[in-house]
Design an enzyme around this catalytic site. Structure first.
Site, PDB file in Angstrom:
ATOM      1  CE1 TYR A 144     107.672 177.303 -11.893  1.00  0.00           C
ATOM      2  CE2 TYR A 144     105.012 176.619 -12.009  1.00  0.00           C
ATOM      3  CZ  TYR A 144     105.621 176.964 -12.910  1.00  0.00           C
ATOM      4  OH  TYR A 144     105.922 178.006 -13.856  1.00  0.00           O
ATOM      5  NE  ARG A 185     107.723 172.443 -19.726  1.00  0.00           N
ATOM      6  CZ  ARG A 185     108.448 174.031 -19.635  1.00  0.00           C
ATOM      7  NH1 ARG A 185     107.713 175.279 -19.518  1.00  0.00           N
ATOM      8  NH2 ARG A 185     109.700 174.325 -19.981  1.00  0.00           N
TER       9      ARG A 185
HETATM   10  P1  NAD Z   1     112.971 176.621 -18.390  1.00  0.00           P
HETATM   11  O1  NAD Z   1     113.303 175.648 -17.691  1.00  0.00           O
HETATM   12  O2  NAD Z   1     112.984 176.159 -20.046  1.00  0.00           O
HETATM   13  O3  NAD Z   1     113.909 178.231 -18.733  1.00  0.00           O
HETATM   14  C1  NAD Z   1     113.731 178.347 -17.366  1.00  0.00           C
HETATM   15  C2  NAD Z   1     115.713 179.099 -17.358  1.00  0.00           C
HETATM   16  O4  NAD Z   1     116.261 180.107 -15.962  1.00  0.00           O
HETATM   17  C3  NAD Z   1     116.566 177.746 -17.558  1.00  0.00           C
HETATM   18  O5  NAD Z   1     117.173 178.390 -18.330  1.00  0.00           O
HETATM   19  C4  NAD Z   1     117.437 177.428 -16.517  1.00  0.00           C
HETATM   20  O6  NAD Z   1     118.392 177.526 -16.500  1.00  0.00           O
HETATM   21  C5  NAD Z   1     117.424 179.199 -15.687  1.00  0.00           C
HETATM   22  N1  NAD Z   1     117.593 178.630 -13.722  1.00  0.00           N
HETATM   23  C6  NAD Z   1     116.217 178.468 -13.009  1.00  0.00           C
HETATM   24  N2  NAD Z   1     117.070 178.284 -12.114  1.00  0.00           N
HETATM   25  C7  NAD Z   1     117.475 179.654 -12.375  1.00  0.00           C
HETATM   26  C8  NAD Z   1     118.582 179.986 -10.789  1.00  0.00           C
HETATM   27  N3  NAD Z   1     117.882 179.820  -9.786  1.00  0.00           N
HETATM   28  N4  NAD Z   1     119.598 181.068 -11.680  1.00  0.00           N
HETATM   29  C9  NAD Z   1     119.659 181.605 -12.163  1.00  0.00           C
HETATM   30  N5  NAD Z   1     119.177 181.000 -13.726  1.00  0.00           N
HETATM   31  C10 NAD Z   1     118.054 179.915 -13.309  1.00  0.00           C
HETATM   32  O7  NAD Z   1     110.974 177.103 -19.074  1.00  0.00           O
HETATM   33  P2  NAD Z   1     110.404 177.994 -20.004  1.00  0.00           P
HETATM   34  O8  NAD Z   1     109.561 177.437 -19.820  1.00  0.00           O
HETATM   35  O9  NAD Z   1     111.577 179.112 -20.517  1.00  0.00           O
HETATM   36  O10 NAD Z   1     110.448 178.988 -18.453  1.00  0.00           O
HETATM   37  C11 NAD Z   1     110.545 180.816 -18.322  1.00  0.00           C
HETATM   38  C12 NAD Z   1     110.203 180.606 -17.351  1.00  0.00           C
HETATM   39  O11 NAD Z   1     109.075 181.245 -17.499  1.00  0.00           O
HETATM   40  C13 NAD Z   1     110.222 180.676 -15.882  1.00  0.00           C
HETATM   41  O12 NAD Z   1     110.211 181.318 -14.349  1.00  0.00           O
HETATM   42  C14 NAD Z   1     108.840 179.872 -15.279  1.00  0.00           C
HETATM   43  O13 NAD Z   1     107.917 179.815 -14.699  1.00  0.00           O
HETATM   44  C15 NAD Z   1     108.149 180.935 -16.679  1.00  0.00           C
HETATM   45  N6  NAD Z   1     105.874 180.082 -17.065  1.00  0.00           N
HETATM   46  C16 NAD Z   1     106.719 179.114 -18.407  1.00  0.00           C
HETATM   47  C17 NAD Z   1     105.519 178.520 -18.652  1.00  0.00           C
HETATM   48  C18 NAD Z   1     105.932 177.801 -19.663  1.00  0.00           C
HETATM   49  O14 NAD Z   1     104.299 177.288 -19.966  1.00  0.00           O
HETATM   50  N7  NAD Z   1     106.885 177.761 -20.459  1.00  0.00           N
HETATM   51  C19 NAD Z   1     104.240 178.681 -17.995  1.00  0.00           C
HETATM   52  C20 NAD Z   1     104.311 179.547 -17.134  1.00  0.00           C
HETATM   53  C21 NAD Z   1     105.439 180.331 -16.482  1.00  0.00           C
HETATM   54  N1  UDP Z   2     100.865 165.044 -19.033  1.00  0.00           N
HETATM   55  C1  UDP Z   2     101.162 163.490 -19.488  1.00  0.00           C
HETATM   56  N2  UDP Z   2     101.944 162.962 -20.005  1.00  0.00           N
HETATM   57  C2  UDP Z   2     103.141 163.714 -20.486  1.00  0.00           C
HETATM   58  C3  UDP Z   2     103.214 164.663 -19.603  1.00  0.00           C
HETATM   59  C4  UDP Z   2     102.146 165.259 -19.194  1.00  0.00           C
HETATM   60  O1  UDP Z   2      99.213 163.487 -19.703  1.00  0.00           O
HETATM   61  O2  UDP Z   2     103.795 162.917 -20.319  1.00  0.00           O
HETATM   62  C5  UDP Z   2     100.193 165.803 -18.571  1.00  0.00           C
HETATM   63  C6  UDP Z   2      99.799 166.239 -16.926  1.00  0.00           C
HETATM   64  O3  UDP Z   2      99.481 165.228 -15.844  1.00  0.00           O
HETATM   65  C7  UDP Z   2      99.118 167.543 -16.705  1.00  0.00           C
HETATM   66  C8  UDP Z   2      99.207 168.100 -18.868  1.00  0.00           C
HETATM   67  O4  UDP Z   2      99.927 166.774 -19.161  1.00  0.00           O
HETATM   68  O5  UDP Z   2      97.417 166.813 -16.840  1.00  0.00           O
HETATM   69  C9  UDP Z   2     100.298 169.278 -18.642  1.00  0.00           C
HETATM   70  O6  UDP Z   2     101.117 168.999 -17.771  1.00  0.00           O
HETATM   71  P1  UDP Z   2     102.475 169.556 -18.409  1.00  0.00           P
HETATM   72  O7  UDP Z   2     103.710 168.459 -17.228  1.00  0.00           O
HETATM   73  O8  UDP Z   2     103.286 170.345 -19.237  1.00  0.00           O
HETATM   74  O9  UDP Z   2     102.339 171.091 -17.680  1.00  0.00           O
HETATM   75  P2  UDP Z   2     101.885 171.596 -16.476  1.00  0.00           P
HETATM   76  O10 UDP Z   2     100.485 172.395 -16.773  1.00  0.00           O
HETATM   77  O11 UDP Z   2     101.173 169.990 -15.770  1.00  0.00           O
HETATM   78  O12 UDP Z   2     103.017 171.963 -15.325  1.00  0.00           O
END
Ligand code: NAD
Ligand code: UDP
Length: 313
Positions: A144, A185
């Protein structure tokens, strides 16, 4: 009115973004392979003529006439992105390359959903966009972290080589309704455990930190970044700069829910970053944006969402 492609549009952030951009009068193509996303997230949009759902995997080429692309397709939860790490890195790299080719063909603006994970286990705190990060290239999070770092490289090279109009959003931990029940998460895990009066599983000793942004604020920022008049093409941090120790966050959830849950400690996963908090000075200045939802308001909305889901199960 614009024609907008949202990859990962049935996921957590993507479904909120789809709804917002549709309500603003745009034509939306929501593309998803449903790996972690769900039709439930966008079911209420399906009857709108300006909303089109396409089941497709971004590691395969895709063609359409669009003005803008939000490339969100990628599992975001460590549990899910580590399940099939080779697929994850292909999604980040090949998926982004495919979307960049499409943007080049259509002369579309493309926004990449990057991540705070590009900073790895950071030596600089809070993290600003100038910091290059401290990332393990061969660990369990690398599929990732390195995948997203490579997606930023691809974006920047398409910009330099073809003058493509790009945006890079470095998204920090985001939470809210429509996270999957089994997302894995921390926010959804703790809320679901507390609602069930089960122990909250804190990984490690809970002194590691994160900062949590409500999804509505995130969507505001992504749209502002896409529309910024300076065509700013370098990475921009987006998140809520209020840092929490995970142990304190667990206690807060228990208190908010008046839950009988206890806290249990589990091993800290490898390479779990110890500190994370965004420096959002750039977003404040460039986008005139900062989060406006308080943690209590955001958590209350999220708790109500999960509470309803569990009641209807
Ligand atoms: P999520 O897993 O809920 O959504 C991701 C979506 O992408 C899903 O609907 C999944 O089915 C789709 N997907 C995955 N692989 C695919 C593929 N190969 N082709 C087509 N669709 C595909 O995650 P999210 O939290 O909504 O995150 C959305 C974006 O934001 C991601 O790119 C993630 O890396 C980025 N992001 C999210 C967070 C967060 O905290 N939510 C933090 C950092 C980055
Ligand atoms: N974490 C935790 N319990 C859980 C899930 C996550 O203590 O059930 C901790 C994890 O080890 C990390 C932080 O919470 O330190 C955030 O984790 P998350 O998976 O939400 O996102 P990350 O920022 O690590 O991608």
């Amino acid at each position: 009115m614009k024609r907008i492609l949202i990859t990962g549009g049935a996921g957590f952030i993507g479904s909120h973004l789809s709804e917002r951009l549709l309500n603003e009068g745009n034509d939306i193509i929501c593309l998803d392979n449903f790996y972690t996303g769900s039709k439930e997230n966008i079911r209420h949009l399906l009857s709108n003529d300006r909303f089109e759902l396409v089941r497709h995997d971004v590691i395969n080429e895709y063609t359409a006439e669009v003005d803008e692309i939000y490339n969100l397709a990628c599992p975001a939860s460590p549990v899910h992105y580590q399940l099939n790490p080779i697929k994850t890195i292909k999604t980040c790299v090949i998926g982004t390359a495919n979307m960049l080719e499409l943007a080049k063909k259509c002369n579309a603006v493309i926004l990449q959903a990057s991540t705070s994970e590009v900073y790895g286990n950071p030596y600089i705190h809070p993290q600003n966009e100038e910091y290059w990060g401290n990332v393990n290239p061969i660990g369990i999070r690398s599929c990732y972290d390195e995948g997203k770092r490579c997606s930023e490289t691809l974006m920047s090279d398409y910009h330099r080589q073809y003058n493509l109009n790009i945006r890079i959003a470095r998204i920090f931990n985001t939470y809210g309704p429509k996270m999957a029940l089994n997302d894995g998460r921390v926010v959804s895990n703790f809320i679901v455990q507390a609602l069930k009066n089960e122990p909250l599983a804190v990984y490690g000793d809970g002194t590691q930190t994160r900062a949590f942004c409500f999804v509505d604020d995130m969507v505001d920022a992504l749209i502002k970044l896409m529309n910024n008049k300076d065509n700013y093409s370098k990475p921009v941090n987006i998140g809520n700069p209020v840092e929490f120790k995970i142990i304190d966050f667990a206690k807060l959830i228990i208190k908010l829910l008046n839950s009988n849950s206890e806290i249990k400690f589990m091993p800290l996963p490898a390479d779990d970053p110890l500190r994370r908090e965004p420096d959002i000075s750039l977003a404040r200045e460039l986008l005139d944006w900062e989060p406006s939802t308080s943690l209590i308001d955001g958590l209350t909305k999220t708790i109500n969402y999960f509470s309803e889901i569990l009641t209807n199960q």
